[in-house]
Write a protein that holds these residues in place. Structure first.
Motif, short mmCIF file in Angstrom:
data_model
loop_
_atom_site.label_atom_id
_atom_site.label_comp_id
_atom_site.label_asym_id
_atom_site.label_seq_id
_atom_site.Cartn_x
_atom_site.Cartn_y
_atom_site.Cartn_z
N ARG A 125 -3.15 -0.52 -4.56
CA ARG A 125 -2.86 0.12 -3.27
C ARG A 125 -4.09 0.17 -2.39
N SER A 126 -5.24 0.46 -3.00
CA SER A 126 -6.48 0.53 -2.22
C SER A 126 -6.87 -0.84 -1.68
N LYS A 127 -6.74 -1.87 -2.50
CA LYS A 127 -7.06 -3.23 -2.03
C LYS A 127 -6.13 -3.63 -0.90
N MET B 228 0.82 -1.22 0.00
CA MET B 228 0.00 0.00 0.00
C MET B 228 0.85 1.26 0.00
N ILE C 212 -6.53 4.23 8.19
CA ILE C 212 -6.33 3.67 6.85
C ILE C 212 -7.66 3.57 6.11
N GLU D 75 -10.88 6.13 -2.99
CA GLU D 75 -11.83 5.51 -3.91
C GLU D 75 -13.04 6.40 -4.19
N ARG E 149 -8.70 6.95 4.73
CA ARG E 149 -7.86 7.33 3.59
C ARG E 149 -8.22 6.52 2.34
N CYS E 150 -8.46 5.24 2.54
CA CYS E 150 -8.82 4.37 1.42
C CYS E 150 -10.18 4.75 0.86
N TYR E 151 -11.13 5.03 1.75
CA TYR E 151 -12.49 5.43 1.34
C TYR E 151 -12.42 6.71 0.51
N CYS F 274 -14.71 -0.69 2.97
CA CYS F 274 -14.13 0.21 3.97
C CYS F 274 -15.21 0.79 4.88
N ALA G 139 -4.59 -1.62 1.14
CA ALA G 139 -4.91 -0.80 2.32
C ALA G 139 -6.09 -1.40 3.08
N PHE G 140 -7.14 -1.79 2.35
CA PHE G 140 -8.30 -2.38 3.04
C PHE G 140 -7.92 -3.69 3.74
#
Length: 566
Positions: free
Chosen positions: A396-398, A386, A423, A431, A426-428, A441, A400-401
């Motif tokens: 990176r998003s996957k 990530m 995290i 996306e 940030r991921c939400y 998320c 991170a989740f």
């Protein structure tokens, strides 16, 4: 005997290469590695000539090393040194494929110089069997790299130093382009460095240096001298390919494959040029040949040939090839399925921080398919993935989740849960609140945030952990635990609160200021303390408190406006 004298005893060209490599090791480690790889090939050819071995001299370096070792039977240390010179040279030639910085290349260069001494000693025993080597080979101090290269490039007009001065300025332009420590770089500064690089490449190209001709062509295509010179740049790439330059042949292969620069699409020509480049372990050529043989482009489909090119890429040390070998062995479509070999290749790609390999290995560990690895190992892999600047946004998003989900397992650890919440927000936001990852998320956050508040109320954490947790949950999530779509909004609210408290400090007593600060910065904990104090008051001394008396919870308000109002 010193190391330079040893190298010259093998051949003048070997001595020259080794000298250049030593001079450039600290300042230009990539050049050092590539030069030592070239020296390794020269050593093999010199041994074939001296021993009159029936080995085709036009073979690939990997084949030359294997054939020479089969005929001369060196010890394992020597075999390893020869193969290491090849693999480390590939890393120096294509650092972008291995995602390597200058620090890693410098470490590799120092190792390669040690392997070079082993290779030179072996070559001496084969070429001069009746001249024993002294017990110790003295390592000579190299000249200062930049000064030596500049003198030889300008005063002596040597072609190789001219080429590497061009590479120096090209590297400098790339460093400026990445920002480095100074984020205020103007485009014209980068352009000036590119023009300097182009000057030296042109001088070396005029002396017949194929690699310089290729680099000169690339810069012209990138319009360093203007749009009118693009066609000349394409012509230079083709000329360098005809002279055998592997990078140029790979580029020509791509030109024919995609039908670029006014060339017709021609898979046959593309495959031909990719095969020339692949003979020098060129990563993109090896990858493209694997694809073309798999699809039957430019000739009949050949699944085994596709696999062999992928294998060669992997064995040359390229992480993309190693990842593809994992896929072949894991799926078992071209070769027999073998999970042990698959995981071995996957680990090699992950060791080189290939984002796709990091993520895949973490998933396999989470599934319990690697008994010797723990969930903590998976956390480490996902954290790297990530944070990788080379990973695609979606990957990176996957990662991170998945990382946040693993952290949320520690339901009794405030720091871990707070990290997960941070995290997830940030991921939400990354996306844009849309899609499967954003929805996942959201759902996990609405479970994690209440757990965090529960730990705060029960004071399960240090004072610092509680303050951080309060800030994250109250400024970056709404009351239902939903992440806010823009972190900057929460940050602005936080700064506004601090400004208000800074202003209030001027008018409040220190004791009252601390109470107000706690109410603002740790509202969950403050509310819990307030409730606990209210219950204590009701059970022990409620009758003694007047409505207009100060509230015993120390809020500074009257009892009727505070706990008495509850």
């Amino acid at each position: 005997m010193n190391d330079l004298e040893l190298a010259r005893l093998i051949s003048g060209e070997v001595g020259e290469n080794f000298t250049l490599a030593k001079e450039a090791a600290e300042e230009y480690p990539g050049y050092c590695l590539v030069t030592l790889r070239g020296m390794c090939k020269l050593i093999c050819l010199r041994i074939i000539e001296a021993r009159n071995l029936a080995i085709p001299k036009a073979g690939e370096l990997d084949t030359l090393i294997r054939e020479v070792c089969d005929r001369t039977n060196p010890d394992s240390q020597t075999k390893n040194a020869l193969h290491k010179l090849r693999c480390l040279g590939n890393k120096g030639a294509h650092p972008e494929e291995n995602k390597l910085g200058n620090a890693e290349l410098s470490d590799f260069a120092r190792s390669a110089l040690r392997y070079a001494i082993t290779a030179l000693k072996f070559a001496h025993t084969q070429i001069h069997p009746n001249s024993p080597l002294p017990a110790e080979i003295v390592s000579t101090a190299a000249e200062f790299g930049v000064k030596s290269l500049c003198y030889r490039a300008t005063i002596q007009e040597e072609v190789e130093p001219q080429y590497w001065l061009g590479k120096h300025f090209l590297s400098k332009a790339a460093s400026l382009g990445s920002g480095g420590e100074d984020q205020f770089i103007f485009p014209h500064e980068i352009h000036e460095e590119l023009k300097k690089a182009n000057y030296w490449f042109r001088l070396a190209a005029n002396q017949g240096h194929a690699a310089a001709l290729y680099e000169h062509g690339k810069l012209l295509i990138d319009q360093v001298d203007g749009e009118e010179y693009v066609a000349m740049g394409v012509n230079n790439i083709f000329r360098a390919a005809n002279e055998g330059n592997s990078d140029a042949n790979a580029d020509v292969g791509h030109i024919y494959y995609h039908g670029a620069h006014d060339q017709p699409q021609d898979f046959v020509e593309a495959r031909k040029h990719f095969e020339i480049a692949a003979a020098e372990d060129h990563p993109s050529a090896l990858t493209m040949l694997g694809v073309m043989y798999l699809r039957g482009e430019g000739g009949p489909a050949n699944l085994l040939a596709a696999f062999e090119y992928t294998k060669k890429s992997a064995e040359a040390g390229y992480p993309t090839g190693q990842m593809n070998m994992f896929v072949h062995y894991w799926n078992g479509e071209i070769v027999e399925k073998d999970s042990i070999k698959a995981l071995d290749w996957l680990n090699k790609a992950a060791d080189q921080n290939l984002p796709e390999a990091l993520f895949m290995l973490a998933e396999i560990i989470q599934a319990g398919l690697v008994p010797e690895k723990t969930q903590e190992d998976a956390e480490g892999l996902l954290s790297k993935c990530m944070s990788s600047s080379n990973a695609e946004h979606s990957l990176r998003s996957k990662a991170a989740f998945q990382y946040a989900r693993l952290l949320s397992r520690h339901s009794d650890q405030l720091q871990s849960l707070t990290g997960a919440a941070d995290i997830l927000q940030r991921c939400y936001e990354a996306e844009k609140g849309e899609g499967e990852v954003a929805q996942a998320c959201l759902e996990l956050a609405q479970s994690v945030v209440p757990q965090i508040k529960g730990l705060i109320r029960s004071r399960r954490g240090t004072a610092e952990e509680i303050v951080v947790a309060e800030n994250i949950t109250n400024y970056y999530f709404d009351p239902s635990g939903k992440p806010i779509p823009k972190r900057s909004v929460g940050f602005d609210k936080q700064r506004q609160t601090m400004r208000e408290m800074s202003e209030a400090q001027k008018h409040l007593s220190p004791e009252l200021y601390q109470r107000r600060l706690m109410e603002k910065m740790t509202p969950t904990l403050h509310a819990q303390i307030k409730r606990a104090n209210a219950l204590k008051v009701v059970s022990t001394s409620r009758s003694k408190i007047g409505r207009n008396d100060p509230c015993p919870c120390n809020s500074g308000k009257k009892f009727k406006l505070c706990c008495g109002n509850n």
